[in-house]
Design a protein around this motif. Structure first.
Motif, PDB file in Angstrom:
ATOM      1  N   ALA A  86      -7.683 -16.411 -37.742  1.00 25.48           N
ATOM      2  CA  ALA A  86      -9.092 -16.805 -37.859  1.00 25.48           C
ATOM      3  C   ALA A  86     -10.005 -15.603 -37.646  1.00 25.48           C
ATOM      4  O   ALA A  86      -9.888 -14.903 -36.644  1.00 25.48           O
ATOM      5  N   GLY A  87     -10.883 -15.385 -38.590  1.00 26.51           N
ATOM      6  CA  GLY A  87     -11.890 -14.348 -38.440  1.00 26.51           C
ATOM      7  C   GLY A  87     -11.363 -12.952 -38.650  1.00 26.51           C
ATOM      8  O   GLY A  87     -10.705 -12.395 -37.784  1.00 26.51           O
ATOM      9  N   VAL A  88     -11.634 -12.394 -39.811  1.00 23.09           N
ATOM     10  CA  VAL A  88     -11.180 -11.050 -40.133  1.00 23.09           C
ATOM     11  C   VAL A  88     -11.710 -10.032 -39.127  1.00 23.09           C
ATOM     12  O   VAL A  88     -11.002  -9.103 -38.725  1.00 23.09           O
ATOM     13  N   LEU A  89     -12.939 -10.212 -38.673  1.00 27.91           N
ATOM     14  CA  LEU A  89     -13.490  -9.279 -37.686  1.00 27.91           C
ATOM     15  C   LEU A  89     -12.735  -9.342 -36.366  1.00 27.91           C
ATOM     16  O   LEU A  89     -12.626  -8.336 -35.667  1.00 27.91           O
ATOM     17  N   LYS A  90     -12.195 -10.504 -36.024  1.00 27.23           N
ATOM     18  CA  LYS A  90     -11.401 -10.608 -34.789  1.00 27.23           C
ATOM     19  C   LYS A  90     -10.151  -9.738 -34.856  1.00 27.23           C
ATOM     20  O   LYS A  90      -9.645  -9.298 -33.831  1.00 27.23           O
ATOM     21  N   ALA A  91      -9.655  -9.500 -36.063  1.00 27.91           N
ATOM     22  CA  ALA A  91      -8.456  -8.671 -36.219  1.00 27.91           C
ATOM     23  C   ALA A  91      -8.690  -7.249 -35.718  1.00 27.91           C
ATOM     24  O   ALA A  91      -7.752  -6.579 -35.290  1.00 27.91           O
ATOM     25  N   THR A  92      -9.931  -6.792 -35.733  1.00 25.61           N
ATOM     26  CA  THR A  92     -10.213  -5.430 -35.287  1.00 25.61           C
ATOM     27  C   THR A  92      -9.979  -5.245 -33.798  1.00 25.61           C
ATOM     28  O   THR A  92      -9.750  -4.125 -33.339  1.00 25.61           O
ATOM     29  N   SER A  93     -10.026  -6.327 -33.022  1.00 26.31           N
ATOM     30  CA  SER A  93      -9.789  -6.223 -31.582  1.00 26.31           C
ATOM     31  C   SER A  93      -8.525  -6.958 -31.131  1.00 26.31           C
ATOM     32  O   SER A  93      -8.212  -6.976 -29.952  1.00 26.31           O
ATOM     33  N   THR A  94      -7.789  -7.545 -32.065  1.00 28.91           N
ATOM     34  CA  THR A  94      -6.546  -8.246 -31.738  1.00 28.91           C
ATOM     35  C   THR A  94      -5.415  -7.235 -31.620  1.00 28.91           C
ATOM     36  O   THR A  94      -5.313  -6.324 -32.448  1.00 28.91           O
ATOM     37  N   PRO A  95      -4.548  -7.367 -30.615  1.00 25.35           N
ATOM     38  CA  PRO A  95      -3.414  -6.442 -30.507  1.00 25.35           C
ATOM     39  C   PRO A  95      -2.572  -6.449 -31.791  1.00 25.35           C
ATOM     40  O   PRO A  95      -2.300  -7.511 -32.365  1.00 25.35           O
ATOM     41  N   ALA A  96      -2.165  -5.273 -32.227  1.00 29.88           N
ATOM     42  CA  ALA A  96      -1.441  -5.118 -33.489  1.00 29.88           C
ATOM     43  C   ALA A  96      -0.169  -5.947 -33.535  1.00 29.88           C
ATOM     44  O   ALA A  96       0.176  -6.516 -34.570  1.00 29.88           O
ATOM     45  N   TRP A  97       0.543  -6.072 -32.410  1.00 34.60           N
ATOM     46  CA  TRP A  97       1.808  -6.805 -32.426  1.00 34.60           C
ATOM     47  C   TRP A  97       1.590  -8.289 -32.706  1.00 34.60           C
ATOM     48  O   TRP A  97       2.464  -8.942 -33.296  1.00 34.60           O
ATOM     49  N   LEU A  98       0.448  -8.843 -32.323  1.00 35.46           N
ATOM     50  CA  LEU A  98       0.148 -10.247 -32.645  1.00 35.46           C
ATOM     51  C   LEU A  98      -0.097 -10.421 -34.144  1.00 35.46           C
ATOM     52  O   LEU A  98       0.337 -11.409 -34.749  1.00 35.46           O
ATOM     53  N   ILE A  99      -0.779  -9.456 -34.745  1.00 39.94           N
ATOM     54  CA  ILE A  99      -1.007  -9.499 -36.196  1.00 39.94           C
ATOM     55  C   ILE A  99       0.317  -9.288 -36.922  1.00 39.94           C
ATOM     56  O   ILE A  99       0.611  -9.959 -37.910  1.00 39.94           O
ATOM     57  N   GLN A 100       1.128  -8.382 -36.413  1.00 40.98           N
ATOM     58  CA  GLN A 100       2.430  -8.135 -37.026  1.00 40.98           C
ATOM     59  C   GLN A 100       3.321  -9.378 -36.937  1.00 40.98           C
ATOM     60  O   GLN A 100       4.040  -9.696 -37.885  1.00 40.98           O
ATOM     61  N   ASN A 101       3.266 -10.112 -35.832  1.00 40.50           N
ATOM     62  CA  ASN A 101       4.028 -11.362 -35.735  1.00 40.50           C
ATOM     63  C   ASN A 101       3.560 -12.362 -36.783  1.00 40.50           C
ATOM     64  O   ASN A 101       4.364 -13.082 -37.370  1.00 40.50           O
ATOM     65  N   ARG A 102       2.259 -12.416 -37.024  1.00 44.08           N
ATOM     66  CA  ARG A 102       1.748 -13.309 -38.068  1.00 44.08           C
ATOM     67  C   ARG A 102       2.290 -12.871 -39.441  1.00 44.08           C
ATOM     68  O   ARG A 102       2.697 -13.700 -40.250  1.00 44.08           O
ATOM     69  N   ALA A 103       2.317 -11.572 -39.701  1.00 47.15           N
ATOM     70  CA  ALA A 103       2.859 -11.065 -40.961  1.00 47.15           C
ATOM     71  C   ALA A 103       4.347 -11.397 -41.084  1.00 47.15           C
ATOM     72  O   ALA A 103       4.820 -11.765 -42.167  1.00 47.15           O
ATOM     73  N   ARG A 104       5.082 -11.289 -40.003  1.00 50.61           N
ATOM     74  CA  ARG A 104       6.514 -11.634 -40.028  1.00 50.61           C
ATOM     75  C   ARG A 104       6.717 -13.118 -40.298  1.00 50.61           C
ATOM     76  O   ARG A 104       7.640 -13.506 -41.018  1.00 50.61           O
ATOM     77  N   ASN A 105       5.866 -13.953 -39.728  1.00 54.69           N
ATOM     78  CA  ASN A 105       5.958 -15.392 -40.008  1.00 54.69           C
ATOM     79  C   ASN A 105       5.687 -15.677 -41.481  1.00 54.69           C
ATOM     80  O   ASN A 105       6.356 -16.509 -42.101  1.00 54.69           O
TER      81      ASN A 105
END
Length: 191
Positions: free
Chosen positions: A47-66
């Protein structure tokens, strides 16, 4: 998209060669996937592309892996469908249109810089009669790969595969042996 591809395969003449090109969106930012594919947790909620700028990279990477996990299941199901309809395993060329960075060089995603994480892609070739378990971390090109695979499998040609982009990767001095500009994937695996 896969429903259209299944319909296309179902109505294709089984005596003639068949080429299907599929471009999947699921592994592109913001990495969509169904809840059943949430095997890597915790993961960014997307949720929220701007939130991705402050979200830890490993959480985004887990989403990509899913998202990749969900895509893998869809592709596996489609390839099984093709095998059943055509009576043999299809030859599969699988690659990406770009890499993805998870802040290794300070960015999330792709298109922000020309760095290995954003430009190196896997190139996987699967099919009966192809070597199993071969991994090569080397330069290649769509033209060279489709020609050699076509030769090994006695195909006449794959005309659309020979039109793939071939981009040199900045900072590397290697080139494919066929003299084409080439692209340098992170590897090629045949199963």
């Amino acid at each position: 998209m896969l429903e259209d591809a299944r319909d296309f395969v179902s109505h294709a003449d089984p005596a003639r060669p068949l080429f299907v090109f599929a471009f999947f969106e699921g592994t592109h930012f913001n990495y969509s996937y169904p809840p059943a594919s949430a095997v890597y947790a915790p993961a960014w909620d997307g949720a929220g592309v701007l939130k991705a700028t402050s979200t830890p990279a490993w959480l985004i990477q887990n989403r990509a892996r899913n998202a990749a996990h969900a895509l893998d299941a869809s592709i596996e199901s489609f390839l099984e469908f093709v095998r059943e309809k055509r009576g043999r395993q299809p030859i599969v060329f699988f690659t990406g249109d770009h890499g993805e960075e998870f802040r290794q060089k300070g960015h999330i995603g792709h298109g922000s810089d020309v760095v290995d994480e954003q430009v190196h892609v896997p190139f996987v070739v699967l099919g009966d009669g192809l070597p199993h378990g071969v991994f090569e971390a080397t330069w290649t090109s769509c033209r060279r790969s489709s020609t050699s695979s076509a030769t090994r499998t006695r195909l006449r040609s794959i005309p659309t595969a020979s039109r793939c982009s071939r981009l040199p990767i900045s900072g590397s001095s290697s080139r494919p042996s066929d003299g084409s500009p080439g692209m340098r994937p992170s590897g090629r695996i045949s199963r």
